[in-house]
Motif scaffolding. Structure first.
Motif, PDB file in Angstrom:
ATOM      1  N   ILE A  17     103.854 114.734 145.512  1.00  0.00           N
ATOM      2  CA  ILE A  17     104.175 116.027 144.760  1.00  0.00           C
ATOM      3  C   ILE A  17     105.092 116.931 145.446  1.00  0.00           C
ATOM      4  O   ILE A  17     104.885 117.114 146.577  1.00  0.00           O
ATOM      5  CB  ILE A  17     102.870 116.938 144.408  1.00  0.00           C
ATOM      6  N   LYS A  18     106.248 117.289 145.011  1.00  0.00           N
ATOM      7  CA  LYS A  18     107.369 118.049 145.686  1.00  0.00           C
ATOM      8  C   LYS A  18     107.433 119.460 145.100  1.00  0.00           C
ATOM      9  O   LYS A  18     107.877 120.151 145.794  1.00  0.00           O
ATOM     10  CB  LYS A  18     108.669 117.546 145.407  1.00  0.00           C
ATOM     11  N   GLY A  19     106.784 119.650 143.934  1.00  0.00           N
ATOM     12  CA  GLY A  19     106.738 121.078 143.188  1.00  0.00           C
ATOM     13  C   GLY A  19     105.524 121.264 142.526  1.00  0.00           C
ATOM     14  O   GLY A  19     104.777 120.469 142.168  1.00  0.00           O
ATOM     15  N   GLU A  37     106.891 114.180 139.848  1.00  0.00           N
ATOM     16  CA  GLU A  37     106.912 114.688 141.273  1.00  0.00           C
ATOM     17  C   GLU A  37     106.300 116.221 141.216  1.00  0.00           C
ATOM     18  O   GLU A  37     106.370 116.732 142.107  1.00  0.00           O
ATOM     19  CB  GLU A  37     108.179 114.583 142.123  1.00  0.00           C
ATOM     20  N   LEU A  38     105.963 116.622 139.876  1.00  0.00           N
ATOM     21  CA  LEU A  38     105.532 117.984 139.782  1.00  0.00           C
ATOM     22  C   LEU A  38     103.987 117.963 139.444  1.00  0.00           C
ATOM     23  O   LEU A  38     103.448 117.178 138.657  1.00  0.00           O
ATOM     24  CB  LEU A  38     106.269 118.571 138.502  1.00  0.00           C
ATOM     25  N   LEU A  39     103.179 118.883 140.106  1.00  0.00           N
ATOM     26  CA  LEU A  39     102.040 119.375 139.532  1.00  0.00           C
ATOM     27  C   LEU A  39     101.861 120.550 138.702  1.00  0.00           C
ATOM     28  O   LEU A  39     102.422 121.429 139.243  1.00  0.00           O
ATOM     29  CB  LEU A  39     101.131 119.435 140.750  1.00  0.00           C
ATOM     30  N   VAL A  40     101.425 120.418 137.197  1.00  0.00           N
ATOM     31  CA  VAL A  40     101.303 121.679 136.506  1.00  0.00           C
ATOM     32  C   VAL A  40     100.110 122.097 136.758  1.00  0.00           C
ATOM     33  O   VAL A  40      99.117 121.268 136.410  1.00  0.00           O
ATOM     34  CB  VAL A  40     101.682 120.927 135.135  1.00  0.00           C
ATOM     35  N   LYS A  95     101.081 116.428 130.867  1.00  0.00           N
ATOM     36  CA  LYS A  95     100.889 114.974 130.543  1.00  0.00           C
ATOM     37  C   LYS A  95     101.921 114.519 129.738  1.00  0.00           C
ATOM     38  O   LYS A  95     102.565 113.288 129.884  1.00  0.00           O
ATOM     39  CB  LYS A  95      99.605 114.979 129.990  1.00  0.00           C
ATOM     40  N   ALA A  96     102.361 115.431 128.703  1.00  0.00           N
ATOM     41  CA  ALA A  96     103.487 114.638 127.737  1.00  0.00           C
ATOM     42  C   ALA A  96     104.755 114.568 128.523  1.00  0.00           C
ATOM     43  O   ALA A  96     105.549 113.792 128.132  1.00  0.00           O
ATOM     44  CB  ALA A  96     103.430 115.551 126.575  1.00  0.00           C
ATOM     45  N   ALA A  97     105.009 115.169 129.563  1.00  0.00           N
ATOM     46  CA  ALA A  97     106.168 115.246 130.174  1.00  0.00           C
ATOM     47  C   ALA A  97     106.136 114.114 131.608  1.00  0.00           C
ATOM     48  O   ALA A  97     107.134 113.968 132.288  1.00  0.00           O
ATOM     49  CB  ALA A  97     106.511 116.682 130.918  1.00  0.00           C
ATOM     50  N   GLY A  98     104.886 113.525 131.553  1.00  0.00           N
ATOM     51  CA  GLY A  98     104.553 112.758 132.780  1.00  0.00           C
ATOM     52  C   GLY A  98     104.281 113.424 134.085  1.00  0.00           C
ATOM     53  O   GLY A  98     104.515 112.594 135.244  1.00  0.00           O
ATOM     54  N   ALA A  99     104.018 114.577 134.107  1.00  0.00           N
ATOM     55  CA  ALA A  99     103.643 115.169 135.267  1.00  0.00           C
ATOM     56  C   ALA A  99     102.125 115.161 135.557  1.00  0.00           C
ATOM     57  O   ALA A  99     101.358 114.506 134.983  1.00  0.00           O
ATOM     58  CB  ALA A  99     104.089 116.698 135.237  1.00  0.00           C
ATOM     59  N   TRP A 100     101.894 115.432 137.022  1.00  0.00           N
ATOM     60  CA  TRP A 100     100.336 115.712 137.201  1.00  0.00           C
ATOM     61  C   TRP A 100     100.063 117.063 136.832  1.00  0.00           C
ATOM     62  O   TRP A 100     100.682 117.881 136.879  1.00  0.00           O
ATOM     63  CB  TRP A 100     100.225 115.330 138.940  1.00  0.00           C
ATOM     64  N   THR A 101      98.452 117.006 136.142  1.00  0.00           N
ATOM     65  CA  THR A 101      98.120 118.007 135.816  1.00  0.00           C
ATOM     66  C   THR A 101      96.626 118.720 136.551  1.00  0.00           C
ATOM     67  O   THR A 101      95.857 117.778 136.875  1.00  0.00           O
ATOM     68  CB  THR A 101      98.104 118.071 134.500  1.00  0.00           C
ATOM     69  N   ALA A 102      96.745 119.941 136.688  1.00  0.00           N
ATOM     70  CA  ALA A 102      95.437 120.371 137.115  1.00  0.00           C
ATOM     71  C   ALA A 102      95.024 121.652 136.395  1.00  0.00           C
ATOM     72  O   ALA A 102      95.510 122.514 136.132  1.00  0.00           O
ATOM     73  CB  ALA A 102      95.469 120.764 138.736  1.00  0.00           C
ATOM     74  N   ILE A 136      94.359 123.554 145.272  1.00  0.00           N
ATOM     75  CA  ILE A 136      95.397 122.632 145.198  1.00  0.00           C
ATOM     76  C   ILE A 136      95.851 121.690 146.460  1.00  0.00           C
ATOM     77  O   ILE A 136      96.372 120.844 146.438  1.00  0.00           O
ATOM     78  CB  ILE A 136      96.686 123.627 144.603  1.00  0.00           C
ATOM     79  N   PHE A 137      95.332 122.681 147.668  1.00  0.00           N
ATOM     80  CA  PHE A 137      95.810 121.998 148.722  1.00  0.00           C
ATOM     81  C   PHE A 137      94.990 120.689 148.983  1.00  0.00           C
ATOM     82  O   PHE A 137      95.474 119.765 149.600  1.00  0.00           O
ATOM     83  CB  PHE A 137      95.388 123.200 149.989  1.00  0.00           C
ATOM     84  N   ASP A 138      93.762 120.549 148.319  1.00  0.00           N
ATOM     85  CA  ASP A 138      93.023 119.363 148.511  1.00  0.00           C
ATOM     86  C   ASP A 138      93.607 118.323 147.763  1.00  0.00           C
ATOM     87  O   ASP A 138      93.692 117.185 148.254  1.00  0.00           O
ATOM     88  CB  ASP A 138      91.550 119.414 147.937  1.00  0.00           C
TER      89      ASP A 138
END
Ligand code: MG
Length: 201
Positions: free
Chosen positions: A3-5, A144-147, A159-166, A193-195
């Motif tokens: 994850i870069k952003g 490479e993004l976490l949403v 999810k639709a964009a292929g990003a990670w989601t929290a 988020i840091f975990d």
């Protein structure tokens, strides 16, 4: 995964939940309770839409002024930046409201974000357009993004964009609906988020 952003929803995620009273706004606009406001406005004739949009914007401005940073938001943003991650905001709100609300943050300004994607420049969530735009602006793949967000539309768009989601929850009733995609992570505080990032390195 790398994850870069981190792309944050704004209202109720970076700001303390509750500033925007959606049920009250819907009532005033005549929007059915089960319909999202922006999509409801799209169904109206242009003149009526413009009239109600003005009311919505007034409500959003008042809410932005009254909003406060969410618990741990400023520290979370600062720490992410120090770790070299890029930050972004993706919201169905307007740029004007985001800028007003950010003024209540300590040590955080609009300049700290590599991308602020509002409804002024993208199709609203749950459409993935805003996530894809943010990834482009950051120079990353959306994978490479976490949403991070507090509503089902945040998870759906990510999810639709292929990003990670929290999904950020307050421990109350789930905001997800049957048939919605599952978030990759469920967190109850921004510091968690840091975990998630620790699982990376
Ligand atoms: Mg939200």
């Amino acid at each position: 995964m790398t994850i870069k952003g981190v792309l944050f929803d704004f209202d109720g995620t970076l700001t303390h939940p509750g500033a925007l009273d959606f049920p009250a706004i819907k009532l005033e606009l005549g929007c059915p309770v089960d319909q999202p406001i922006l999509e409801y406005l799209e169904t109206l004739a242009p003149a009526r839409r413009a009239e109600l949009m003005k009311i919505l914007e007034e409500k959003e401005e008042i809410a932005a002024k009254a909003s406060r940073p969410n618990s741990g938001a400023e520290k979370c943003l600062g720490d992410l930046k120090n770790r070299g991650l890029l930050l972004g905001i993706l919201t169905r709100n307007s740029l004007s409201s985001v800028k007003k609300a950010l003024k209540t943050f300590n040590g955080v300004t609009a300049k700290d974000f590599s991308a602020i994607i509002t409804r002024d420049v993208s199709l609203p969530k749950p459409h993935p357009d805003g996530v894809l735009q943010a990834a482009r602006r950051m120079g990353f793949k959306s994978s490479e993004l976490l949403v991070v967000g507090d509503f089902r539309f945040d998870v759906m768009a990510g999810k639709a964009a292929g990003a990670w989601t929290a999904l950020l929850t307050d421990g109350g009733r789930s905001v997800m609906a049957p048939g919605d995609p599952d978030p990759d992570f469920t967190i109850s505080h921004l510091r968690t988020i840091f975990d998630i990032l620790e699982q990376d390195y």
